[in-house]
Every structure is written in structure tokens, then in C-alpha cells.
Write a protein that holds these residues in place. Structure first.
Motif, mmCIF file in Angstrom:
data_model
loop_
_atom_site.group_PDB
_atom_site.id
_atom_site.type_symbol
_atom_site.label_atom_id
_atom_site.label_comp_id
_atom_site.label_asym_id
_atom_site.label_seq_id
_atom_site.Cartn_x
_atom_site.Cartn_y
_atom_site.Cartn_z
ATOM 1 N N ILE A 115 -13.874 26.419 63.841
ATOM 2 C CA ILE A 115 -15.324 25.483 63.333
ATOM 3 C C ILE A 115 -14.037 24.554 62.579
ATOM 4 O O ILE A 115 -12.965 24.897 62.335
ATOM 5 C CB ILE A 115 -15.998 25.748 62.363
ATOM 6 C CG1 ILE A 115 -16.932 26.459 62.881
ATOM 7 C CG2 ILE A 115 -16.052 24.688 61.474
ATOM 8 C CD1 ILE A 115 -17.667 27.224 61.582
ATOM 9 N N TYR A 159 -17.104 20.084 63.374
ATOM 10 C CA TYR A 159 -16.840 19.997 65.114
ATOM 11 C C TYR A 159 -16.754 21.946 65.213
ATOM 12 O O TYR A 159 -15.848 23.277 64.355
ATOM 13 C CB TYR A 159 -15.759 19.254 65.220
ATOM 14 C CG TYR A 159 -15.949 19.895 67.020
ATOM 15 C CD1 TYR A 159 -16.587 19.435 68.160
ATOM 16 C CD2 TYR A 159 -14.781 21.199 67.674
ATOM 17 C CE1 TYR A 159 -16.194 19.571 69.456
ATOM 18 C CE2 TYR A 159 -15.042 20.850 68.777
ATOM 19 C CZ TYR A 159 -15.646 20.043 69.869
ATOM 20 O OH TYR A 159 -15.298 20.586 71.149
ATOM 21 N N VAL A 160 -18.096 22.653 66.086
ATOM 22 C CA VAL A 160 -17.955 24.053 66.367
ATOM 23 C C VAL A 160 -17.485 23.833 67.989
ATOM 24 O O VAL A 160 -18.026 22.882 68.306
ATOM 25 C CB VAL A 160 -19.604 24.141 66.037
ATOM 26 C CG1 VAL A 160 -19.508 25.983 67.117
ATOM 27 C CG2 VAL A 160 -19.439 23.849 64.808
ATOM 28 N N GLY A 161 -16.701 24.288 68.617
ATOM 29 C CA GLY A 161 -16.276 24.720 69.556
ATOM 30 C C GLY A 161 -16.548 26.155 70.108
ATOM 31 O O GLY A 161 -16.081 27.240 69.132
ATOM 32 N N GLU A 164 -21.652 29.693 70.454
ATOM 33 C CA GLU A 164 -21.276 28.515 70.005
ATOM 34 C C GLU A 164 -22.741 27.640 69.668
ATOM 35 O O GLU A 164 -23.160 27.013 68.081
ATOM 36 C CB GLU A 164 -20.427 27.883 70.596
ATOM 37 C CG GLU A 164 -20.156 26.676 70.343
ATOM 38 C CD GLU A 164 -19.765 25.706 71.636
ATOM 39 O OE1 GLU A 164 -18.932 24.821 71.337
ATOM 40 O OE2 GLU A 164 -19.999 26.188 72.753
ATOM 41 N N LYS A 165 -23.195 28.307 70.481
ATOM 42 C CA LYS A 165 -24.879 27.702 70.623
ATOM 43 C C LYS A 165 -25.305 27.836 69.622
ATOM 44 O O LYS A 165 -26.193 27.123 68.882
ATOM 45 C CB LYS A 165 -25.473 27.535 71.810
ATOM 46 C CG LYS A 165 -24.500 27.435 73.289
ATOM 47 C CD LYS A 165 -25.927 27.557 74.391
ATOM 48 C CE LYS A 165 -25.050 27.382 75.735
ATOM 49 N NZ LYS A 165 -25.029 27.750 76.669
ATOM 50 N N LYS A 196 -24.551 25.633 66.512
ATOM 51 C CA LYS A 196 -24.317 24.502 66.352
ATOM 52 C C LYS A 196 -25.716 23.820 65.903
ATOM 53 O O LYS A 196 -26.509 23.154 65.440
ATOM 54 C CB LYS A 196 -24.478 23.500 67.854
ATOM 55 C CG LYS A 196 -23.016 23.636 68.050
ATOM 56 C CD LYS A 196 -22.386 23.464 69.931
ATOM 57 C CE LYS A 196 -21.260 22.859 69.618
ATOM 58 N NZ LYS A 196 -21.030 22.508 70.991
ATOM 59 N N LYS A 197 -26.696 25.001 66.251
ATOM 60 C CA LYS A 197 -28.378 25.362 66.224
ATOM 61 C C LYS A 197 -28.510 25.226 64.362
ATOM 62 O O LYS A 197 -29.648 24.569 63.612
ATOM 63 C CB LYS A 197 -29.062 25.910 66.561
ATOM 64 C CG LYS A 197 -29.452 25.480 67.655
ATOM 65 C CD LYS A 197 -30.032 26.910 69.053
ATOM 66 C CE LYS A 197 -30.369 26.934 70.031
ATOM 67 N NZ LYS A 197 -31.040 27.479 70.698
ATOM 68 N N TYR A 198 -27.347 25.253 63.660
ATOM 69 C CA TYR A 198 -27.782 26.017 62.623
ATOM 70 C C TYR A 198 -27.474 24.597 61.372
ATOM 71 O O TYR A 198 -26.684 23.982 61.578
ATOM 72 C CB TYR A 198 -26.699 27.270 60.761
ATOM 73 C CG TYR A 198 -27.105 28.260 62.451
ATOM 74 C CD1 TYR A 198 -28.403 28.674 62.023
ATOM 75 C CD2 TYR A 198 -25.939 29.193 63.035
ATOM 76 C CE1 TYR A 198 -29.075 29.959 62.989
ATOM 77 C CE2 TYR A 198 -26.640 30.595 63.146
ATOM 78 C CZ TYR A 198 -27.799 30.862 63.402
ATOM 79 O OH TYR A 198 -27.772 32.165 64.322
ATOM 80 N N ARG A 228 -25.888 22.290 58.259
ATOM 81 C CA ARG A 228 -24.376 22.029 57.448
ATOM 82 C C ARG A 228 -24.623 23.566 56.986
ATOM 83 O O ARG A 228 -23.421 23.732 56.662
ATOM 84 C CB ARG A 228 -24.059 21.084 57.274
ATOM 85 C CG ARG A 228 -23.525 20.111 56.579
ATOM 86 C CD ARG A 228 -22.562 19.239 56.203
ATOM 87 N NE ARG A 228 -22.312 18.796 55.134
ATOM 88 C CZ ARG A 228 -20.301 19.140 56.088
ATOM 89 N NH1 ARG A 228 -20.431 18.960 57.221
ATOM 90 N NH2 ARG A 228 -19.404 18.489 55.087
ATOM 91 N N LYS A 237 -23.563 26.869 57.826
ATOM 92 C CA LYS A 237 -21.848 26.586 58.487
ATOM 93 C C LYS A 237 -20.962 26.275 57.478
ATOM 94 O O LYS A 237 -20.019 27.301 57.326
ATOM 95 C CB LYS A 237 -21.599 25.024 58.990
ATOM 96 C CG LYS A 237 -22.623 24.486 60.683
ATOM 97 C CD LYS A 237 -22.157 23.994 61.954
ATOM 98 C CE LYS A 237 -23.383 23.935 61.798
ATOM 99 N NZ LYS A 237 -23.856 22.647 63.030
#
Length: 96
Positions: free
Chosen positions: A7, A17-19, A64-65, A68-70, A72, A75
Motif C-alpha cells: 500500500i 493505492y494497493v498494488g 490484493e484483490k 481493494k474490496k475492503y 478505506r 486499510k
């Protein structure tokens, strides 16, 4: 092959940003130098605030997928669980 989920943040509690990557040192260089066009370059998201290693790239991609669904706040809690000061962890990559 190992995979890493990470992140990036523009600042504490800033844009996130999540990668995912198999080479975090190279990927961070690309982000910090603006070599990756798109979201991170547009919003100045360059601070590595969270990273997680996986034995397999496929596992990292799935993680990662999911992240990204969680929401903010989830995170933010994830980041603060590992890095409560929101320090840039990029220096840590030099030891890899």
C-alpha cells in the motif's frame, strides 16, 4: 516465485493505492520516479506504508484483490497495525 502486496500513500491518511509485484525494490523505484503512468503519478502516491510477502505471486494477487474490496478504514487499520507512524518503508527494501 514470491509476490508482494503493498500500500502506498500520498501522506498520512491521504490517498491510498494497493498494488502487487514480484520485485518491490524495482516497483518502488518506478513509482517514486513517476515511471508508472496513471493513478500514482497523478495523485503523488509514492510513500510505501505497508507491505506483505507471499510465497506465490498468485496468492499476492488474490490478497490484493481482497484488500481493494475492503473499506478505506479497514486499510488504514491494516497500515497502522504494521506502521503506526506511517513511515516510508522504502528504505527497508534496500536490505532485500
Amino acid at each position: 516465485m514470491r509476490g508482494y502486496v503493498y500500500i502506498l500513500a500520498s501522506k498520512r491518511n491521504g490517498t491510498l493505492y494497493v498494488g502487487v509485484t514480484s520485485n518491490p525494490s524495482r516497483r518502488m523505484y518506478e513509482h517514486t520516479q513517476g515511471l508508472v503512468p496513471g493513478f500514482t503519478a497523478r495523485y503523488g502516491v509514492k510513500r510505501l506504508v505497508w507491505i506483505e510477502e507471499h510465497a506465490w505471486v498468485a496468492d499476492a494477487i488474490q490478497r490484493e484483490k481482497n484488500i481493494k474490496k475492503y473499506p478505506r478504514q479497514w486499510k488504514i487499520n491494516l497500515i497502522e497495525g504494521m506502521n503506526p507512524e506511517w513511515r516510508d518503508l522504502s528504505d527497508w527494501l534496500m536490505d532485500m
